[in-house]
Design a protein around this motif. Structure first.
Motif, PDB file in Angstrom:
ATOM      1  N   ASP A   1       7.546 -38.972   7.308  1.00 49.72           N
ATOM      2  CA  ASP A   1       8.523 -39.305   8.331  1.00 49.72           C
ATOM      3  C   ASP A   1       7.753 -39.698   9.592  1.00 49.72           C
ATOM      4  O   ASP A   1       7.013 -38.886  10.156  1.00 49.72           O
TER       5      ASP A   1
ATOM      6  N   ALA B   1      15.829 -31.290   6.319  1.00 56.48           N
ATOM      7  CA  ALA B   1      15.044 -30.107   6.663  1.00 56.48           C
ATOM      8  C   ALA B   1      15.335 -29.660   8.081  1.00 56.48           C
ATOM      9  O   ALA B   1      15.506 -28.459   8.361  1.00 56.48           O
ATOM     10  N   GLY B   2      15.416 -30.614   8.997  1.00 59.30           N
ATOM     11  CA  GLY B   2      15.627 -30.293  10.402  1.00 59.30           C
ATOM     12  C   GLY B   2      16.930 -29.570  10.660  1.00 59.30           C
ATOM     13  O   GLY B   2      16.990 -28.660  11.501  1.00 59.30           O
TER      14      GLY B   2
ATOM     15  N   ASP C   1      15.798 -37.918   6.583  1.00 61.08           N
ATOM     16  CA  ASP C   1      15.313 -37.762   7.950  1.00 61.08           C
ATOM     17  C   ASP C   1      15.760 -36.439   8.572  1.00 61.08           C
ATOM     18  O   ASP C   1      15.106 -35.930   9.476  1.00 61.08           O
TER      19      ASP C   1
ATOM     20  N   SER D   1       8.764 -33.958   5.277  1.00 61.73           N
ATOM     21  CA  SER D   1      10.026 -33.253   5.489  1.00 61.73           C
ATOM     22  C   SER D   1      10.687 -32.949   4.147  1.00 61.73           C
ATOM     23  O   SER D   1      10.924 -33.865   3.351  1.00 61.73           O
TER      24      SER D   1
ATOM     25  N   ALA E   1      11.884 -36.045  12.069  1.00 62.53           N
ATOM     26  CA  ALA E   1      11.620 -34.681  11.612  1.00 62.53           C
ATOM     27  C   ALA E   1      10.949 -33.863  12.709  1.00 62.53           C
ATOM     28  O   ALA E   1      11.334 -32.709  12.967  1.00 62.53           O
TER      29      ALA E   1
ATOM     30  N   ILE F   1       9.181 -28.688   7.617  1.00 65.54           N
ATOM     31  CA  ILE F   1       8.660 -29.865   8.305  1.00 65.54           C
ATOM     32  C   ILE F   1       7.194 -29.601   8.613  1.00 65.54           C
ATOM     33  O   ILE F   1       6.871 -28.667   9.353  1.00 65.54           O
TER      34      ILE F   1
END
Length: 269
Positions: free
Chosen positions: A92, A220-221, A217, A107, A194, A121
């Protein structure tokens, strides 16, 4: 998801992320094969593809009943998020990877029936791992991240804001976004969604807005930001559709409604 399964999945995902990161670092100075996708700014390299193939091979061998949603074409063609789905961006911030050889991340989000269970991340070149398991808090390496600050105002906020909002934005009037820039304490652009999510979770940025992010994108965040009390929605305040591209705001919950009501909704084209 059973707690033991989540723990085991997290450890396996973490091991694979670190292995993939080590491979990228070992080859960081090798010649790159660089191609474009949708436009000249939308880059993909053989390292993006190699890293995604690495995850695809590992996941399908160890977890044949799991699914993969990913950027470079090695994932499954999914119409829903039923079951266990790994949502992966192998690199990313590809432009940063190409131009700077830093400020990019791996990510990995793991979802069960559409609910984010695990988020990882990895800032590859700085060797910093942000991670979270749903309900167990978020961490930067081994240090638990505190809950985001309370009683935050926009005037005190640092916002991540892609400059496209100000020059070729198709969603919100440019002068409205300029008003937001004047209102907040400062803006930053890092070039990796990320990492911007990770910085919001860490509390070193208070929010991040962008016009269009794909599931890999944000997957995970979202998990990591949730664990520190942050919120992620579309810019209209709706739930994020994890199968499509969305205009996104992720931020400290103290400023979420103000940004949407006072700037985005009033400035909608």
């Amino acid at each position: 998801m059973d707690a033991d399964l989540r723990s085991n999945l997290f450890q396996q995902a973490k091991d694979w992320v670190m292995e993939a990161g080590a491979n990228i670092k070992a080859k960081i100075d090798d010649p790159l094969t660089i191609n474009t996708k949708s436009n000249a700014k939308d880059l993909v390299t053989h390292m993006d593809q190699e890293t995604e193939r690495f995850f695809q091979t590992k996941i399908k061998k160890k977890y044949p009943d799991h699914f993969l949603l990913s950027e470079e074409g090695y994932g499954d063609n999914l119409s829903n998020l039923d079951g266990i789905v790994w949502i992966i961006d192998p690199i990313d911030g590809t432009m940063n990877f190409v131009q700077q050889k830093r400020n990019f991340a791996i990510s990995v989000g793991i979802y069960l029936d559409g609910i984010g269970e695990i988020g990882i991340i990895y800032n590859v070149m700085d060797d910093v791992l942000y991670h979270a398991i749903r309900g167990e808090g978020a961490f930067k390496d081994d240090v638990r991240l505190p809950k985001l600050k309370e009683s935050l105002t926009l005037e005190e906020s640092m916002i991540g804001l892609n400059h496209n909002w100000l020059c070729r934005n198709r969603l919100v009037k440019e002068d409205t976004m300029q008003q937001l820039v004047r209102k907040v304490r400062g803006t930053r652009t890092y070039g990796s969604a990320a990492l911007e999510f990770a910085y919001v979770a860490e509390g070193i940025m208070d929010g991040y807005l962008t016009m269009g992010l794909a599931p890999w994108d944000v997957a995970a965040g979202i998990v990591i930001v949730n664990e520190v009390g942050g919120v992620t929605t579309t810019i209209d305040g709706q739930s994020v559709n994890m199968l499509t591209t969305n205009p996104i705001i992720t931020c400290n919950s103290e400023i979420h409604s103000q940004v949407i009501v006072e700037y985005i909704k009033k400035g909608r084209k």
